[in-house]
Write a protein that holds these residues in place. Sequence first.
Motif, PDB file in Angstrom:
ATOM      1  N   ILE A  29       0.849  -1.187   0.000  1.00  0.00           N
ATOM      2  CA  ILE A  29       0.000   0.000   0.000  1.00  0.00           C
ATOM      3  C   ILE A  29       0.885   1.238   0.000  1.00  0.00           C
ATOM      4  O   ILE A  29       1.808   1.349   0.819  1.00  0.00           O
ATOM      5  CB  ILE A  29      -0.914   0.026   1.247  1.00  0.00           C
TER       6      ILE A  29
ATOM      7  N   LEU B  74       0.795   5.050   0.904  1.00  0.00           N
ATOM      8  CA  LEU B  74      -0.016   5.989   1.676  1.00  0.00           C
ATOM      9  C   LEU B  74       0.584   7.380   1.569  1.00  0.00           C
ATOM     10  O   LEU B  74       1.750   7.587   1.912  1.00  0.00           O
ATOM     11  CB  LEU B  74      -0.070   5.551   3.142  1.00  0.00           C
TER      12      LEU B  74
ATOM     13  N   ALA C 250       0.611  10.459   5.376  1.00  0.00           N
ATOM     14  CA  ALA C 250       0.761   9.555   6.522  1.00  0.00           C
ATOM     15  C   ALA C 250       1.043  10.281   7.830  1.00  0.00           C
ATOM     16  O   ALA C 250       0.887   9.700   8.909  1.00  0.00           O
ATOM     17  CB  ALA C 250       1.887   8.552   6.248  1.00  0.00           C
TER      18      ALA C 250
ATOM     19  N   LEU D 187      -2.272   4.791   9.551  1.00  0.00           N
ATOM     20  CA  LEU D 187      -0.980   4.113   9.516  1.00  0.00           C
ATOM     21  C   LEU D 187      -0.809   3.194  10.721  1.00  0.00           C
ATOM     22  O   LEU D 187      -0.314   2.070  10.593  1.00  0.00           O
ATOM     23  CB  LEU D 187       0.149   5.137   9.457  1.00  0.00           C
TER      24      LEU D 187
ATOM     25  N   LEU E  26      -2.791   0.064   9.989  1.00  0.00           N
ATOM     26  CA  LEU E  26      -2.204  -0.773   8.941  1.00  0.00           C
ATOM     27  C   LEU E  26      -1.007  -1.561   9.461  1.00  0.00           C
ATOM     28  O   LEU E  26      -0.887  -2.764   9.207  1.00  0.00           O
ATOM     29  CB  LEU E  26      -1.781   0.107   7.765  1.00  0.00           C
ATOM     30  N   THR E  27      -0.113  -0.905  10.184  1.00  0.00           N
ATOM     31  CA  THR E  27       1.067  -1.606  10.689  1.00  0.00           C
ATOM     32  C   THR E  27       0.687  -2.601  11.781  1.00  0.00           C
ATOM     33  O   THR E  27       1.291  -3.672  11.883  1.00  0.00           O
ATOM     34  CB  THR E  27       2.116  -0.607  11.212  1.00  0.00           C
TER      35      THR E  27
ATOM     36  N   ARG F  52       0.028  -4.996   7.586  1.00  0.00           N
ATOM     37  CA  ARG F  52      -0.080  -4.663   6.170  1.00  0.00           C
ATOM     38  C   ARG F  52       1.206  -3.962   5.707  1.00  0.00           C
ATOM     39  O   ARG F  52       1.664  -3.017   6.359  1.00  0.00           O
ATOM     40  CB  ARG F  52      -1.281  -3.751   5.919  1.00  0.00           C
TER      41      ARG F  52
ATOM     42  N   VAL G  78       3.317  -1.293   4.094  1.00  0.00           N
ATOM     43  CA  VAL G  78       2.993   0.092   3.761  1.00  0.00           C
ATOM     44  C   VAL G  78       4.252   0.833   3.337  1.00  0.00           C
ATOM     45  O   VAL G  78       5.316   0.678   3.950  1.00  0.00           O
ATOM     46  CB  VAL G  78       2.367   0.830   4.969  1.00  0.00           C
ATOM     47  N   ARG G  79       4.105   1.633   2.306  1.00  0.00           N
ATOM     48  CA  ARG G  79       5.146   2.586   1.927  1.00  0.00           C
ATOM     49  C   ARG G  79       4.544   3.980   2.067  1.00  0.00           C
ATOM     50  O   ARG G  79       3.461   4.245   1.542  1.00  0.00           O
ATOM     51  CB  ARG G  79       5.611   2.349   0.496  1.00  0.00           C
ATOM     52  N   ALA G  80       5.227   4.843   2.784  1.00  0.00           N
ATOM     53  CA  ALA G  80       4.726   6.192   3.013  1.00  0.00           C
ATOM     54  C   ALA G  80       5.507   7.192   2.173  1.00  0.00           C
ATOM     55  O   ALA G  80       6.739   7.218   2.219  1.00  0.00           O
ATOM     56  CB  ALA G  80       4.836   6.557   4.493  1.00  0.00           C
TER      57      ALA G  80
ATOM     58  N   VAL H  73       7.565   1.024   8.404  1.00  0.00           N
ATOM     59  CA  VAL H  73       7.112   1.206   7.027  1.00  0.00           C
ATOM     60  C   VAL H  73       8.305   1.426   6.106  1.00  0.00           C
ATOM     61  O   VAL H  73       9.402   1.767   6.549  1.00  0.00           O
ATOM     62  CB  VAL H  73       6.154   2.413   6.908  1.00  0.00           C
TER      63      VAL H  73
ATOM     64  N   VAL I 165       3.511  -1.439  -5.952  1.00  0.00           N
ATOM     65  CA  VAL I 165       2.314  -1.051  -5.191  1.00  0.00           C
ATOM     66  C   VAL I 165       1.059  -1.546  -5.907  1.00  0.00           C
ATOM     67  O   VAL I 165       0.915  -1.372  -7.120  1.00  0.00           O
ATOM     68  CB  VAL I 165       2.254   0.487  -5.024  1.00  0.00           C
TER      69      VAL I 165
END
Length: 289
Positions: A2, A4, A7, A16, A19-20, A24, A26-28, A43, A63
Motif C-alpha cells: 500500500i 499511503l 501519513a 498508519l 495498517l502496521t 499490512r 505500507v510505503r509512506a 514502514v 504497489v
Amino acid sequence: MILLTGATGTVGSALLRRLTAHGRPVRALVREPRRLGDQRVRVQIALGDLADPPSFRNALRGVDTVVHMAASIRDQPRASIEELNALATLRLVRAAERAGAERFLFFSAMSASHHSRTRFFRAKALAQEAVEASPIETTIFAPSIIYTPGDPWLTLLDRLSRLPAVVVSGSGRATFEPIWAEDVADAVMSALSNGDSGRYDLAGPEILSYDDIVRTTLRANERRRRLLHVPLPLVRASLKALRRVGGPKVFATWEEAELMEEPMVSERGTADTEKLGVSPLPMSAVLGV
C-alpha cells in the motif's frame, strides 16, 4: 503493498497505526520521515511530496493499492492549492495506472464542486473527477470536517479561547457534521479489507454550526467566553496582510478561514459511515463534554 500519502496528517497517522498493527505492508510518501514518529521503523519510506511528481514513480514500484490522503488547504512556497490538490492527484492516479496499481482510494471533501466558493473545494472537485475517470478500481471518501483532540485546528481554538472573547470569522452559521479522525481511519480500514468501491460520505452524528463547534471546544476546555464575529471582508484583508508579512507559516490564512463558510452536511447523514461498519461518535463525547 500500500502506498499511503498524508501519513503524517490527522487521519493518515491514525490509519498508519492500524495498517502496521495488522501487518499490512505500507510505503509512506513523505518529505520529512521524522514526522512519522515511531512508525518510521515499521514502514518503507519514499522521499517526496505532492509538489515533486518525479517522486511518484519510485514510490509506486510494486504497489497494488494507493491511499491518497495528502492535501493542502493553503498555498505552499513550491506550489498552489490547485497544484497540490487537483493537479497532483491527476498526476498520481495516472502514475498509479502506469505502475500497474489495482486500487486507488482518494479523500475528496463533502460538498466539493466546481461552484464552491473556496479554491480548496474547487480543486478537490477537479481531483475527484480525475479519480473517477480512472480505469482502475476507485474508492472516494468525502468527509465533513475531521478533527481529533490536539490537532492543529482544535489547538488553535484552544489558544483563541484564552482571550477574553473568541474571534469567529464571519457569521459562524455554516453547518457541519464533524467526524473523529479515528472513526474515519476505521472506515478506511473497512473499505480496504472488504474491497469496497464507489463514493462514501463520512459524517458524524451531529449537525453543528461553526459557532456550536466553538462552544463545544469551550466546554471541553472548561472556559466561558463570548464569541466575537468579525465581518469576512475584514478577516480577508487582515489575513492576506498577515500572510504577506509572515510568510507561509502564519497561524491562519484567508483560504483556511473561508472554509468555515462552506457547509459540509450530507443528505445521507451517517448512513455511508455505518455502511462501512463504523458508528461515529458525537464530537461532545470525543472531547469529553
